[in-house]
Structures are given as structure tokens and as C-alpha cells.
Design an enzyme around this catalytic site. Structure first.
Site, PDB file in Angstrom:
ATOM      1  N   GLY A 108       6.490   3.027   8.883  1.00  0.00           N
ATOM      2  CA  GLY A 108       6.250   2.847  10.310  1.00  0.00           C
ATOM      3  C   GLY A 108       4.813   2.521  10.672  1.00  0.00           C
ATOM      4  O   GLY A 108       4.508   2.310  11.850  1.00  0.00           O
ATOM      5  N   LYS A 112      -2.897  -9.096  11.442  1.00  0.00           N
ATOM      6  CA  LYS A 112      -3.257  -7.858  10.762  1.00  0.00           C
ATOM      7  C   LYS A 112      -3.894  -8.168   9.418  1.00  0.00           C
ATOM      8  O   LYS A 112      -3.738  -9.259   8.875  1.00  0.00           O
ATOM      9  CB  LYS A 112      -2.022  -6.977  10.545  1.00  0.00           C
ATOM     10  N   ARG A 123      10.282  -6.355  -1.668  1.00  0.00           N
ATOM     11  CA  ARG A 123       8.877  -6.616  -1.327  1.00  0.00           C
ATOM     12  C   ARG A 123       8.060  -7.040  -2.545  1.00  0.00           C
ATOM     13  O   ARG A 123       6.969  -7.592  -2.400  1.00  0.00           O
ATOM     14  CB  ARG A 123       8.259  -5.366  -0.684  1.00  0.00           C
ATOM     15  N   ARG A 167      -4.166  -6.165   5.627  1.00  0.00           N
ATOM     16  CA  ARG A 167      -3.737  -5.020   4.829  1.00  0.00           C
ATOM     17  C   ARG A 167      -4.755  -4.739   3.729  1.00  0.00           C
ATOM     18  O   ARG A 167      -5.276  -5.655   3.101  1.00  0.00           O
ATOM     19  CB  ARG A 167      -2.377  -5.296   4.200  1.00  0.00           C
ATOM     20  N   ASN A 215      22.045  15.858 -17.262  1.00  0.00           N
ATOM     21  CA  ASN A 215      20.752  15.214 -17.531  1.00  0.00           C
ATOM     22  C   ASN A 215      20.489  14.022 -16.609  1.00  0.00           C
ATOM     23  O   ASN A 215      19.518  13.286 -16.791  1.00  0.00           O
ATOM     24  CB  ASN A 215      20.675  14.757 -18.988  1.00  0.00           C
TER      25      ASN A 215
END
EC number: 2.7.6.1
Length: 326
Positions: free
Chosen positions: A235, A201, A104, A203, A45
Site C-alpha cells: 500500500g 514517482k 513483478r 523508487r 515435513n
């Protein structure tokens, strides 16, 4: 005589989970010890069973497990192994986590989110860990999540010396792929004597792994750019940053990261990228398809760094002294 005298000699024992046995064997070899034989298997299991084949009573125990895929399984196995050592009367338990899972998720970006990196630290402490030894945490603040000593190791000397020995330093520019890595990139600049550039950048907060690169700050035209990061997962971020550098006239791009997570579309992105070389440590096992088919990947061994830190901890030395030159 009313008591019992002991020799007072310390005993080190080295244990490994099943996530990354190759790294464990290499660290053990560097230390000059063997990995303690361990019986570990999964029930039908999915439950995990662990039993050590040697007594750990009174020993200083070091348990290595890197949080690779399937990450939740290996974290659970590590917790079970810590508990087994605690119940086996180990003198101390040092948990070696080359790659710290859930790093993170170290803060709340929006309401109703967890701080999972703190949860992992709490689980290890509850299981019985006395100390954590890890490599290049996603953010330094995670050290404060664990109620006990945390030895934070750095792969920067290993990675930077490799790049510095490969490319003329007068041509190098160190590039941070985002604002969060600037401090780390600055340490690279100090070690290599190279200038700094930053890729700005943005996000998409509602779409995982979705990044839009806006601009490059710094001189990269005609330079060999070294993109430095702590980890590469799918990546997307790093390949987009590399494209931005080439668009601004970079002669070549080398990518370095401590942890090659390399999940999902990472294999195709790395293969199709114009980056000349991706340099990782072996804190995580390299996916078979990448290690076999992609000659632009270079993997450096982090085992000597981990072994040196383990030896300092066991001998009551200074782990910080290993990185004083930084």
C-alpha cells in the site's frame, strides 16, 4: 470393422487447489459444474499430496489456483496438481491463475537477478500445462514467457463500470500512479470519457517498497481522482500517490486495483489513508482483518469474467470477443 467408434463428445472437468476455494466455487457455479472432489493434504515435513477422486481420462481439465500467501506453497501445489492431471491422461490442461505469482520479476533491473516470472511459466509448461488463463498480468510481456496459448483477461470493464456508476463522470479524472500504468489508465479514460493525470514517482532501488512521490502531471484540483493499478501489495505506492493528489487539491480519491495482495503494513496504511474507497476484485482472498474491520474496501467478483473465458476456451470460441469493446 477394424476400429472403434466414439461419440466424439467433449467433457469439461473443473479442479481447484486449496488457496482460494471461495472463488473456485463461484466460478464453478457460473459454469454450472461442480468442483471435482480432490484429496489434498500436507505431510508433516510440508510435502503436498494430491489425488483426484474422479477419472480425468480424455477430459478437458481446467485447474484454478490463485497465488496468494503463502505463495510458494500454493504454486507448488498447483504444479503437483498439473502433474497429476497429466499422468491421469487428461485430454488438455488449462491452468487458471487469477493472480500470477512473481509477475513483478519480469526482467533484470540489475546484474545477477533472476527473471522469476519466466521461471514460473517454464515450471507450468514442464509440469504439463497446455494453456494459461490469467487476469491482469503485471506486464503484457509475461504472455510470451509461456510456450503455448495464454488468455489474458481484464478486470477493467468490471472496475470502471462500478466507478462510473458511483461518481458523475464529468467530475472524474483517471490517475496513473506511475509511468508504467499510463497505458492502462488511458484505457480507463476511453471507457469513462475522463481526462488523464500521472503521479511521477521515484523508487529507491536498494530498499524494497520505498517510494518517493515527486509531482502530479495533469489537472486534479477539485476533481474526484480514480487511481488505477494492477495490484496493491503493502500500500505504500498507492497511499503516497493519494497524498500527492490531495496535496494538489483533489476533492476525493478512489483507488482501484485488480489484485489486493495487501501484505505487511497494508492494513494500517489503508485504514489511515484519506482515500474514500478501495475497490478490488476477488482474484485474491481479502485478509480477514481488512474485510471485517474496514468498510472502505469494496470487493467485486471476477468469477463471471473467468467463467465466460473458460466457456469460450472449452467451446473453441473467442476469448478476445469478451473484451472487444475495449
Amino acid at each position: 470393422m477394424t476400429g472403434i467408434k466414439t461419440t466424439g463428445e467433449k467433457k469439461m472437468m473443473f479442479f481447484s487447489g486449496r488457496a482460494h476455494p471461495e472463488l473456485a466455487e463461484e466460478v464453478a457455479q457460473q459454469l454450472g459444474v461442480g468442483v471435482v472432489p480432490t484429496k489434498a493434504f500436507d505431510f508433516a515435513n510440508g510435502e503436498i499430496y494430491v489425488r483426484y477422486q474422479e477419472s480425468a481420462r480424455g477430459a478437458d481439465c481446467f485447474l484454478i489456483q490463485s497465488h496468494t500467501a503463502p505463495i510458494n506453497k500454493w504454486i507448488m501445489e498447483q504444479l503437483i496438481m498439473i502433474d497429476a492431471l497429466k499422468r491421469a491422461s487428461a485430454r488438455s490442461i488449462t491452468v487458471i491463475v487469477p493472480f500470477y505469482g512473481y509477475a513483478r520479476q519480469d526482467k533484470k533491473h540489475r546484474g545477477r537477478e533472476p527473471i522469476s516470472a519466466r521461471l514460473i511459466a517454464d515450471l507450468m509448461k514442464t509440469a504439463g500445462a497446455d494453456r494459461i488463463l490469467t487476469v491482469d498480468l503485471h506486464t503484457d510481456q509475461i504472455q510470451g514467457f509461456f510456450d503455448g496459448p495464454v488468455d489474458h483477461l481484464f478486470a477493467l470493464p468490471l472496475l470502471a463500470d462500478y466507478v462510473g456508476g458511483k461518481v458523475g463522470r464529468e467530475k472524474l479524472t483517471v490517475v496513473s500512479p506511475d509511468a508504467g500504468r499510463v497505458r492502462v489508465a488511458d484505457r480507463w479514460c476511453d471507457r469513462l470519457g475522463a481526462p488523464l493525470a500521472i503521479v511521477h514517482k521515484r523508487r529507491d532501488k536498494d530498499v524494497a517498497n520505498q517510494v518517493t512521490v515527486h509531482e502530479v502531471v495533469g489537472e486534479v484540483k477539485g476533481r474526484v481522482c480514480v487511481l488505477v493499478d494492477d495490484m496493491i501489495d503493502t500500500g505504500g505506492t498507492i497511499c503516497a500517490a493519494a497524498d500527492a493528489l490531495f496535496a494538489h487539491g483533489a476533492e476525493d480519491v478512489i483507488v482501484t486495483a485488480t489484485h489486493g495482495v495487501l501484505s505487511g503494513p497494508a492494513a494500517d496504511r489503508l485504514k489511515n489513508s484519506r482515500v474514500s474507497e478501495f475497490v478490488f476484485t476477488d482474484s485474491l482472498p481479502t485478509p480477514a482483518e481488512l474485510g471485517r474491520d474496514l468498510d472502505k474496501i469494496k470487493v467485486l467478483s471476477i468469477a463471471p469474467t473467468i467463467a465466460s473465458a473458460v466457456r469460450e476456451v472449452f467451446e473453441d470460441g473467442s476469448v478476445t470477443s469478451l473484451f472487444d469493446e475495449q
